[in-house]
Design a protein around this motif. Structure first.
Motif, PDB file in Angstrom:
ATOM      1  N   SER A 273     -12.772  -2.240  -4.488  1.00 26.90           N
ATOM      2  CA  SER A 273     -11.318  -2.167  -4.445  1.00 26.90           C
ATOM      3  C   SER A 273     -10.837  -1.415  -3.216  1.00 26.90           C
ATOM      4  CB  SER A 273     -10.782  -1.472  -5.703  1.00 26.90           C
ATOM      5  OG  SER A 273     -11.140  -0.121  -5.679  1.00 26.90           O
TER       6      SER A 273
ATOM      7  N   GLY B 135      -8.020  -4.859  -8.447  1.00 21.50           N
ATOM      8  CA  GLY B 135      -9.024  -4.725  -7.408  1.00 21.50           C
ATOM      9  C   GLY B 135      -9.250  -6.036  -6.681  1.00 21.50           C
TER      10      GLY B 135
ATOM     11  N   GLY C  46     -10.555  -6.187  -3.280  1.00 21.22           N
ATOM     12  CA  GLY C  46     -11.277  -5.921  -2.045  1.00 21.22           C
ATOM     13  C   GLY C  46     -12.202  -7.081  -1.739  1.00 21.22           C
TER      14      GLY C  46
ATOM     15  N   SER D  15     -11.009 -10.261  -3.989  1.00 21.00           N
ATOM     16  CA  SER D  15     -10.257 -11.249  -3.202  1.00 21.00           C
ATOM     17  C   SER D  15     -10.934 -12.605  -3.255  1.00 21.00           C
ATOM     18  CB  SER D  15     -10.118 -10.776  -1.753  1.00 21.00           C
ATOM     19  OG  SER D  15     -11.391 -10.623  -1.148  1.00 21.00           O
TER      20      SER D  15
ATOM     21  N   ASP E 157      -3.880  -3.124  -6.765  1.00 22.98           N
ATOM     22  CA  ASP E 157      -4.904  -2.533  -5.907  1.00 22.98           C
ATOM     23  C   ASP E 157      -4.315  -1.289  -5.267  1.00 22.98           C
ATOM     24  OD1 ASP E 157      -6.697  -2.012  -3.572  1.00 22.98           O
ATOM     25  OD2 ASP E 157      -7.626  -3.885  -4.217  1.00 22.98           O
ATOM     26  N   THR E 158      -5.087  -0.222  -5.201  1.00 24.02           N
ATOM     27  CA  THR E 158      -4.573   1.023  -4.623  1.00 24.02           C
ATOM     28  C   THR E 158      -4.373   0.921  -3.120  1.00 24.02           C
ATOM     29  OG1 THR E 158      -6.839   1.858  -4.406  1.00 24.02           O
ATOM     30  CG2 THR E 158      -5.643   2.439  -6.416  1.00 24.02           C
TER      31      THR E 158
ATOM     32  N   ASN F 237      -4.819  -4.869   0.878  1.00 22.98           N
ATOM     33  CA  ASN F 237      -5.663  -5.782   0.107  1.00 22.98           C
ATOM     34  C   ASN F 237      -4.819  -6.683  -0.782  1.00 22.98           C
ATOM     35  OD1 ASN F 237      -8.008  -4.720   1.145  1.00 22.98           O
ATOM     36  ND2 ASN F 237      -8.517  -3.499  -0.662  1.00 22.98           N
ATOM     37  N   ALA F 238      -3.901  -6.062  -1.515  1.00 21.19           N
ATOM     38  CA  ALA F 238      -3.049  -6.822  -2.432  1.00 21.19           C
ATOM     39  C   ALA F 238      -2.204  -7.835  -1.662  1.00 21.19           C
ATOM     40  CB  ALA F 238      -2.158  -5.867  -3.223  1.00 21.19           C
TER      41      ALA F 238
ATOM     42  N   THR G 102       0.754  -1.333  -6.616  1.00 24.47           N
ATOM     43  CA  THR G 102      -0.113  -0.634  -5.669  1.00 24.47           C
ATOM     44  C   THR G 102       0.143   0.871  -5.578  1.00 24.47           C
ATOM     45  OG1 THR G 102       1.395  -1.058  -3.833  1.00 24.47           O
ATOM     46  CG2 THR G 102      -0.291  -2.723  -4.263  1.00 24.47           C
TER      47      THR G 102
ATOM     48  N   TYR H 245      -2.166  -0.088 -12.294  1.00 21.59           N
ATOM     49  CA  TYR H 245      -2.596  -1.251 -13.071  1.00 21.59           C
ATOM     50  C   TYR H 245      -2.034  -1.239 -14.490  1.00 21.59           C
ATOM     51  CZ  TYR H 245      -6.055   1.494 -15.720  1.00 21.59           C
ATOM     52  OH  TYR H 245      -6.671   2.391 -16.559  1.00 21.59           O
TER      53      TYR H 245
ATOM     54  N   THR I 148     -13.507  -3.487  -9.459  1.00 20.54           N
ATOM     55  CA  THR I 148     -13.262  -2.135  -8.957  1.00 20.54           C
ATOM     56  C   THR I 148     -14.562  -1.343  -8.954  1.00 20.54           C
ATOM     57  OG1 THR I 148     -12.752  -1.370 -11.190  1.00 20.54           O
ATOM     58  CG2 THR I 148     -10.899  -2.141  -9.857  1.00 20.54           C
TER      59      THR I 148
END
Length: 461
Positions: free
Chosen positions: A7, A64, A66, A70, A89-90, A94-95, A114, A120, A136
């Motif tokens: 993630s 997640g 990443g 993805s 996603d943190t 990515n998001a 995010t 989440y 994640t």
């Protein structure tokens, strides 16, 4: 093949995750000191063979996205009857990348969550999401899965499903209490070779099955160069926290299916030993400057771990793990029966009465006839699409296609929460055995006896 869960947390979020890891380890140490014995947990309504109402459209939320998550988004966008509703996603870039992939595929842009490591949970409050797919870091798998099931969502989570015995039980009990699917995404079970060997086993080609060998041998030292973000930024710490088989499911999943584990047989007990931990410390010294955080870590995970498992029916399984030694990739994928044997890497077979000799492998071009006769019907059906869409040789596509098919048709998923628990629990149990000079450790019966009457996984088309 690498099945990473990435993630790509930032430094602040990683520290939060590390804190969670510490709490998880503390809880795990208590659970691992006195693991639940077979049948100790109160039995609720089983989810073995769980069927849920047909879904015209499978509405998915991702946690997640990443490098691994993805890819799942991209694959899901190729499937009919799937709607990507939201992404959490943190790391916002990515998001946004995955959201852009949805738009580029002609879909509506999903909503993004995010803001912080608990964002989440806001996504889980939505009533227009049926399934949550979790990719994640490992410490988050259990809490995120439990939260999702309690919110009424089905869960698809990356491997391993849990890192502690207690975590495995928590997944099982939550799935039973909520009557929701909790499937670990063991994609190797959907590879062409593994599907064919499953078909061979079901047709009795190898006779009575006696022994299997499973492994994850993959030199991943290079991930340590992902220092601030990426898989290595969190996975490197795992090699300093544990000493056992840290990643058992890629090799074990297919072999467990060949042997009908949890569906006529079960994992009974294991013994485990690790070599010294030398190579990652050397890699850190060779590739990072004095004072670097990787050079300060004390790596405890033995460079190679070997675990032996005995099943209730007396079969044996050898499981190996090594993510750092200089050695070509292998999962072993060996299954031995009274009439013959299949072994992978390279693929080879011998069958008494069908092979020219039991003292010489058939391999290379000699395997063509075996593939023609025993290729799995599901692979035959999806081969062209699998090759076109990729994902570890097509296995990722076949896995997600099959999941969506089952959900849309109200059929049980091929893997359930009991598989997730039994395959993942090898990690904490191997660690305990290693600490106790290879002493044997019982494997909990997460099905509480249901394995005795559960039908084998069918050969589907």
């Amino acid at each position: 093949m690498e099945n990473v869960n990435d993630s790509k947390l930032g430094r602040r979020d990683f520290l939060i995750t590390a804190g969670l890891a510490g709490a998880s380890m503390a809880a795990g140490s208590i659970a691992n000191a006195a693991p639940p014995q077979n049948g100790r947990r109160p039995k609720t309504k089983s989810v073995m063979g769980l069927r849920t109402p047909k879904m015209e459209t499978v509405r998915v939320g991702f946690i997640g996205v990443g490098s691994r998550g993805s890819g799942h988004v991209t694959t899901m966008l190729t499937l009919e009857g799937v709607d990507v509703k939201a992404i959490s996603d943190t790391h916002r870039p990515n998001a946004e990348r995955s959201a852009q992939a949805c738009v580029a595929a002609g879909r509506s842009a999903p909503d993004l969550y995010t803001e912080g490591d608990r964002a989440y949970r806001q996504m889980l409050e939505r009533d227009d999401i049926d399934v949550v797919l979790i990719s994640t870091p490992w410490d988050w798998h259990v809490p995120m899965s439990v939260d999702a099931m309690k919110a009424g969502k089905h869960v698809l989570l990356e491997v391993p499903a849990a890192q502690t015995v207690e975590g495995c039980w928590e997944l099982v009990e939550t799935a039973e209490q909520t009557q929701r699917n909790c499937m670990m995404l063991e994609n190797v079970c959907y590879g062409r070779e593994e599907l064919m060997v499953l078909n061979m086993c079901r047709q009795g080609l190898f006779g009575e099955l006696l022994h299997g060998e499973a492994a994850y041998i993959h030199d991943l030292r290079g991930q340590m160069n992902e220092v601030e973000r990426g898989t290595g930024s969190w996975r490197t710490y795992e090699y300093a926290r544990h000493n056992g088989n840290l990643y058992p499911t890629h090799g074990l999943g297919p072999v467990a299916q060949y042997m009908n584990v949890n569906r006529g047989d079960r994992l009974d007990y294991l013994t485990s030993m690790s070599s010294p931990a030398l190579v990652r410390e050397k890699y850190a010294k060779d590739h990072f400057p004095e004072g670097h955080k990787w050079r300060k870590l004390k790596f405890t995970a033995g460079d190679i771990n070997t675990t032996l498992v005995k099943t209730a029916l007396g079969r044996t399984i050898m499981i190996q793990w090594d993510e750092q030694l200089p050695r070509p990739y292998t999962r072993h994928n060996l299954i031995q029966g009274t009439q013959g044997c299949w072994a992978g890497f390279p693929d080879r077979i011998v069958v008494e009465g069908k092979s020219p000799s039991t003292e010489r492998w058939e391999q290379g071009k000699d395997l063509d006839r075996w593939y023609r006769e025993y290729d799995h019907p599901l692979w035959k059906r999806l081969e062209a699409e699998a090759k076109r869409n990729g994902g570890h040789g097509g296995m990722d596509f076949v896995m997600l296609w099959r999941i969506v098919y089952c959900l849309r048709n109200g059929e049980p998923l091929d893997q359930d929460v009991y598989d997730a628990a039994a395959w993942s629990v090898i990690t904490p149990l191997s660690e305990r055995s290693v600490k106790n000079r290879g002493q044997s450790v019982d494997v909990p019966d997460f099905t509480r006896g249901e394995w005795k009457k559960a039908p084998p996984l069918a050969i589907v088309s």
